[in-house]
Design an enzyme around this catalytic site. Structure first.
Site, short mmCIF file in Angstrom:
data_model
loop_
_atom_site.label_atom_id
_atom_site.label_comp_id
_atom_site.label_asym_id
_atom_site.label_seq_id
_atom_site.Cartn_x
_atom_site.Cartn_y
_atom_site.Cartn_z
N SER A 53 0.76 -1.12 -0.05
CA SER A 53 -0.07 0.14 -0.12
C SER A 53 0.70 1.17 -0.06
O SER A 53 1.53 1.55 -0.99
CB SER A 53 -1.06 -0.05 1.32
OG SER A 53 -2.04 0.91 1.22
N GLU A 106 -10.52 7.01 8.54
CA GLU A 106 -9.49 7.44 9.12
C GLU A 106 -9.03 8.55 8.57
O GLU A 106 -9.24 9.08 7.46
CB GLU A 106 -8.19 6.18 9.01
CG GLU A 106 -8.63 4.90 9.70
CD GLU A 106 -7.34 3.88 9.77
OE1 GLU A 106 -6.85 3.68 10.62
OE2 GLU A 106 -7.04 3.35 8.43
N ALA A 107 -8.13 9.34 9.36
CA ALA A 107 -7.96 10.83 8.78
C ALA A 107 -7.04 10.84 7.66
O ALA A 107 -7.20 11.47 6.59
CB ALA A 107 -7.10 11.59 9.84
N ASN A 108 -6.37 9.58 7.48
CA ASN A 108 -5.56 9.26 6.40
C ASN A 108 -6.28 9.00 5.01
O ASN A 108 -5.65 8.80 3.96
CB ASN A 108 -4.51 8.24 6.45
CG ASN A 108 -5.22 7.09 6.70
OD1 ASN A 108 -6.17 6.64 6.42
ND2 ASN A 108 -4.32 6.20 7.51
N ARG A 166 2.44 6.34 18.98
CA ARG A 166 2.19 5.00 19.01
C ARG A 166 3.19 4.30 18.04
O ARG A 166 3.50 4.90 16.86
CB ARG A 166 0.84 5.09 18.47
CG ARG A 166 0.38 5.51 17.05
CD ARG A 166 -1.11 5.02 17.01
NE ARG A 166 -1.27 3.83 16.00
CZ ARG A 166 -0.80 3.28 14.70
NH1 ARG A 166 -0.46 4.16 14.10
NH2 ARG A 166 -0.98 2.18 14.68
N PRO A 167 3.42 3.11 18.32
CA PRO A 167 4.38 2.55 17.35
C PRO A 167 3.50 1.72 15.89
O PRO A 167 2.18 1.58 16.03
CB PRO A 167 4.64 1.21 18.07
CG PRO A 167 3.62 0.82 19.03
CD PRO A 167 3.08 2.13 19.49
N SER A 168 4.02 2.26 14.60
CA SER A 168 3.39 1.93 13.53
C SER A 168 2.99 0.38 13.31
O SER A 168 3.99 -0.28 13.85
CB SER A 168 4.08 2.22 12.41
OG SER A 168 3.76 1.96 11.04
N GLY A 169 2.13 -0.01 12.66
CA GLY A 169 1.82 -1.34 12.61
C GLY A 169 2.25 -1.76 11.06
O GLY A 169 2.27 -2.92 10.68
N THR A 170 2.68 -0.94 10.40
CA THR A 170 3.08 -1.10 8.79
C THR A 170 4.43 -0.74 8.73
O THR A 170 5.14 -1.07 7.38
CB THR A 170 1.99 -0.28 7.94
OG1 THR A 170 2.33 1.02 8.04
CG2 THR A 170 0.72 -0.86 8.28
C1 G16 Z 1 -2.96 0.50 6.59
C2 G16 Z 1 -4.05 0.32 7.51
C3 G16 Z 1 -4.63 1.54 7.79
C4 G16 Z 1 -3.67 2.34 8.51
C5 G16 Z 1 -2.33 2.64 8.00
C6 G16 Z 1 -1.45 3.14 8.93
O1 G16 Z 1 -3.07 1.23 5.55
O2 G16 Z 1 -4.93 -0.47 6.77
O3 G16 Z 1 -5.77 1.25 8.43
O4 G16 Z 1 -4.28 3.56 8.91
O5 G16 Z 1 -1.90 1.14 7.38
O6 G16 Z 1 -0.92 2.21 10.01
P1 G16 Z 1 0.12 2.18 10.97
O7 G16 Z 1 0.01 3.54 11.68
O8 G16 Z 1 -0.27 1.43 11.99
O9 G16 Z 1 1.31 2.13 10.15
P2 G16 Z 1 -2.64 1.07 3.93
O10 G16 Z 1 -3.14 1.95 3.27
O11 G16 Z 1 -0.96 1.14 4.34
O12 G16 Z 1 -2.86 -0.37 3.89
#
Ligand code: G16
Length: 538
Positions: free
Chosen positions: A62, A366-368, A494-498
């Site tokens: 993404s 989400e705001a994004n 917050r720690p990112s999950g991506t």
């Molecule tokens: C993914 C998730 C979203 C999230 C974004 C950022 O988006 O589907 O819900 O807002 O990651 O997440 P984080 O802040 O945990 O890194 P995408 O568009 O990258 O699939």
């Protein structure tokens, strides 16, 4: 069994590598993902056997840089895979080579999976160079156990296809053509009676982030029969995916993407790398940039739906679901002016989606720019009934038809840049609004979002929908001290999950003298400060 085991030798796991199913599946540098893809192919096939339904696997990272990749699983109704299976995904991903078979066996026993059951898996992929070979690794995993589909689709298209397939076409035809037809017919129905739409109103600039969305939106354009004319840039013909463009860049940097000249007042939007997010923007006559993010989108859609429900005389409960990133002004406007219920969840559409399902109409963004609208079964039935009711007056019936077409325009399985774009364009047309009028509904508090690289982001633990930290000790107190110095200020980490970063967010009622910058900059200092082995500040 033996075949699966032999194939796994072609997709070996680097010893000791540990990865977690995060906010949106597994995501990291593409080079580390081959074994993960193979194993997710196996897992999706088991999930398909378990649910006796088609399961989706999307290969994409993404918004992440081109060098990264990732994978997420899609459940039968097009929703994200359940938390229990996220856990299995992590177990399977981290089993060392010799532990793979026992882990699989254990999973099959725990879930009492009938291995004789047929399996069907749809595999989607984005345009990253690595997606080709990584999707083949998924297919290898699938083939070791069942059937398949393959292709180049946006993430929301994959969710749509899975849902159509499992509802035997009730949600729509399970083809990409069916997707384009469903959305464009609904859009044309909604806009055909709008009087005097000018060419300017029918024209939209679209930043395709040099990704899959660019390809797919040009395919869809012909179905729109010139009712919406798209001027596409960052179409992938030369630029790099997500580089200086796309929804994440525009939202975080709060500036226009590279690759386009925008005239004052012109409406523009940006997709992200797999077209599940969208943000809008324009520049004014003084060349100032104005962003209309997920919060502004949620507000526009809520206003539109609330008015339609009033016209239809339908008593259905509307709620808006946001995350900690929602601008304080949007929450205040929704609660105090619009009087709608607002809920806050952790980041990740899977959490918002779940919360939105509790209401007749749940609008989540989400705001994004990641979001959609969910209509409960009851809400859809009431709307259909009214549209058929011969005793209802014209105004009520018209509103019911408009709601019906609006439902058809929305991809309820997941946030979808193309569907959201058409919905926003239809709402602006129906309400006769310009982008400036939309922007003026409320004024955002100045805000900043930053990424901070730290040695181990997992030392940060949060609570209260990620609005407060519980670990490391002392961090929340430090944030509180800073925040209370400013009016309407709010900040969190917050720690990112991506991505391998910590995200820092701060907002306050003014930027004068860079005041609103201070919390963010000081927080970076706080987050990056040295700590002892227990995570306490030194
Ligand atoms: C993914 C998730 C979203 C999230 C974004 C950022 O988006 O589907 O819900 O807002 O990651 O997440 P984080 O802040 O945990 O890194 P995408 O568009 O990258 O699939």
């Amino acid at each position: 069994k033996t075949l699966g085991y032999m194939k796994s030798a072609h997709h070996p796991k680097p010893v000791g590598l540990v990865l977690q199913y995060g906010t949106a599946g597994f995501r990291t540098c593409a080079k580390k993902l081959d074994h993960i893809m193979f194993r997710m192919g196996l897992l999706a096939t088991l999930r398909s056997k378990k649910t006796k339904a088609t399961i989706g696997v999307m290969v994409t990272a993404s918004h992440n840089p081109e060098e990264d990749n990732g994978v997420k699983l899609v459940d039968p109704m097009g929703e994200m895979v359940t938390p229990a299976w996220e856990g299995y995904a992590t177990e399977l991903a981290n089993a060392e080579q010799e532990g793979l078979l026992p882990t699989l066996k254990d999973l099959i026993e725990r879930e009492a999976i009938d291995m004789a059951q047929e399996a069907n898996v749809f595999v989607g992929k984005d345009t990253r160079c690595s997606s080709e070979s990584l999707s083949k690794a998924v297919m290898d995993g699938v083939c070791a156990l069942g059937g398949h589909y393959n292709g180049l689709v946006t993430t929301p298209q994959l969710h749509y296809l899975v849902c159509c397939q499992n509802t035997q076409g009730r949600y729509g035809e399970a083809t990409i053509k069916g997707y384009y037809q469903k959305l464009s017919q609904a859009f044309i129905q909604l806009t055909k009676n709008v009087p005097n739409r000018t060419d300017d109103q029918k024209t939209l600039l679209v930043d395709g982030a040099n990704g899959i969305g660019a390809l797919k939106v040009s395919e869809m354009e012909t179905y729109l029969k010139k009712e919406l004319q798209l001027s596409l840039f960052n179409d992938g013909s030369s630029g790099k995916l997500n580089h200086l463009c796309g929804a994440d860049f525009v939202k975080v940097q709060q500036r226009a993407p590279k690759g386009v000249e925008i005239s004052a007042g012109e409406r523009c939007c940006s997709y992200d790398g797999d077209a599940d997010r969208i943000v809008y923007y324009y520049t004014d006559s003084a060349s100032r940039f104005h962003l209309l993010d997920g919060d502004k989108i949620a507000t526009l859609i809520s206003t539109y739906l609330k008015d339609l429900l009033t016209q239809a005389g339908l008593d259905l409960q509307i709620a808006v679901v946001q995350t900690a990133y929602a601008n304080g002004s949007s929450t205040r406007y929704l609660e105090d002016v619009m009087k709608v219920i607002v809920r806050c969840t952790k980041t990740g559409v899977k959490h918002l989606h779940h919360a939105a399902q509790e209401f007749d109409i749940g609008i989540y963004f989400e705001a994004n720019g990641h979001g959609t609208v969910l209509f409960s079964k009851l809400a859809e039935e009431k709307i259909q009934q009214l549209a058929r009711d011969s005793n209802a007056n014209d105004e009520r019936k018209r509103a019911a038809f408009t709601l019906h077409n609006t439902i058809n325009l929305i991809n309820q399985t997941v946030g979808d840049a193309m569907s959201d774009m058409l919905l926003i364009e239809a709402v602006l047309a129906i309400r006769g609004m310009t982008v400036q009028q939309w922007d003026a509904i409320y004024t955002d508090l100045p805000n900043r979002q930053l990424k901070v690289k730290v040695a181990d982001r997992r030392v940060i633990d949060t609570t209260d929908a990620e609005r407060r930290t519980v670990r490391p000790e002392g961090l929340q107190e430090a944030i509180d001290l800073l925040v209370k110095k400013y009016r309407r200020a709010r900040s969190f980490v917050r720690p990112s999950g991506t991505e391998d970063v910590v995200r820092v967010y701060a907002e306050a009622d003014t930027q004068v003298g860079s005041v609103s910058w201070h919390p963010a900059l000081l927080l970076i200092y706080v987050v990056s400060s040295p700590r002892d082995d227990n995570g306490a500040f030194l």
